[in-house]
Design a protein around this motif. Structure first.
Motif: not given
Length: 356
Positions: A290-305
């Motif tokens: 879960a920490v990994l996935a959240a960390s990967l998400s902040v490298r891109h714009h927006g929330g869902a995508l």
């Protein structure tokens, strides 16, 4: 999976998010500023829906779409692009989809917004302007008698939602989070709803405030007496968790990543934790994942995508060169599916068209 029930059941408010990036400073009254880029896409409850669906989970979403361009666009992205089941959702005639315009401004911290903010640190502040009204259908009206599902991801509020009790009664495992209390009362009565929940995943500020404790560890100890699985996310300090059903305790450090946009990082964390839990993973693996996935998400714009899905996790794992992380995340060798799906589509980011 051995049945065709929804694996994740969701309901909540949908937003159309427009993110303007690359602003050197906020605009002054009467002034026009050109941005360095623009991203757009569905937000709010869509953050959880897309994050879950990108891990191959059968995801059922009950929300309200306006009968406007924004609603039609979000519906097409969620159902057509991301494969989210919208059978429980409705389109409301004459009602406009809520729209949030986010101005990404240079600063040391991160601003929060209900339905949009994540649980991580950010490299900028976001000034947010939202237009919208309460939807004409409540969560309870959308859900009715909720279908049996393997899990439900819910956002606890001061006023309990009747559908959550119905879902818990039909065997659905409820994973819950909670948001910022603008009244700063942090009523402990809200924790009474944990009797319906299998897991509770607040951030450190929320956890300590609601439990009247002074540390994440103390808050976790209190919450572990109220719910089988308790998780406290700690932003740049990672996350800690207790699973009373197995007797496990786990800690996961944060990953060192460049944060572009922390919108929805907490939602990605929650959906990823559910995905790993449905797989029956040990608590330490669930938390690290879960920490990994959240960390990967902040490298891109927006929330869902921004959600990475299996494709994003697989790309990260295959490109990893840090031996310490390779050891810590070695379990992914046996967890990443053979078919990680097509490349995920991130929020469209458009550079400005400069005036001549």
């Amino acid at each position: 999976m051995d049945d065709d029930r929804p694996e994740v059941l969701l309901t909540g408010l949908l937003f159309y998010d427009l993110v303007l990036t690359g602003l050197g400073r906020p605009p002054a009254p009467g002034e026009e500023i050109w941005t360095g880029g623009m991203g757009c896409g569905p937000g709010g409850i869509a953050n959880l829906a897309v994050a879950a669906s990108r891990f191959g989970l059968r995801t059922s979403l009950a929300t309200v779409f306006g009968d406007d361009f924004y609603g039609a666009h979000c519906r097409e992205v969620l159902a057509g692009q991301e494969g989210v089941d919208l059978a429980l959702s409705r389109t409301a005639d004459g009602w406009h989809t809520p729209v949030t315009v986010a101005l990404d401004l240079p600063a040391a911290g991160s601003a929060g917004h209900a339905g949009h903010a994540g649980n991580g640190a950010a490299a900028s502040d976001r000034a947010l302007v939202t237009h919208g009204q309460e939807p004409p259908y409540s969560q309870d009206a959308l859900m009715g008698d909720p279908p049996e599902a393997r899990t439900a991801l819910v956002h606890l509020e001061a006023e309990p939602r009747a559908w959550i009790a119905k879902a818990a009664a039909n065997g659905t495992r409820v994973y819950a989070d909670v948001g910022w209390d603008p009244t700063l009362q942090w009523s402990a009565d809200l924790l009474d709803q944990l009797a319906l929940c299998h897991a509770f995943l607040p951030n450190e500020t929320e956890a300590t405030a609601y439990t009247r404790t002074d540390s994440a560890v103390a808050a976790l100890g209190t919450l572990a007496e109220l719910v089988p699985v308790a998780v406290v996310t700690r932003g740049a300090h990672g996350a800690i968790a207790v699973d009373q059903t197995t007797g496990e305790y786990a800690e996961a450090p944060a990953l060192d990543v460049d944060v572009l946009d922390a919108t929805g990082a907490g939602d990605v964390f929650g959906a990823s934790f559910v995905a790993a839990s449905l797989g029956g993973w040990p608590l330490a693996e669930r938390l690290r994942f879960a920490v990994l996935a959240a960390s990967l998400s902040v490298r891109h714009h927006g929330g869902a995508l921004a959600a990475p899905g299996w494709y994003g996790v697989d790309r990260w794992w295959r490109s990893l060169t840090d031996p310490g992380l390779a050891r810590a995340y070695g379990f992914l060798t046996d967890r990443i599916p053979a078919d990680v799906g097509p490349p995920v589509r991130h929020a469209p980011v458009t550079p400005p068209v400069l005036r001549p």
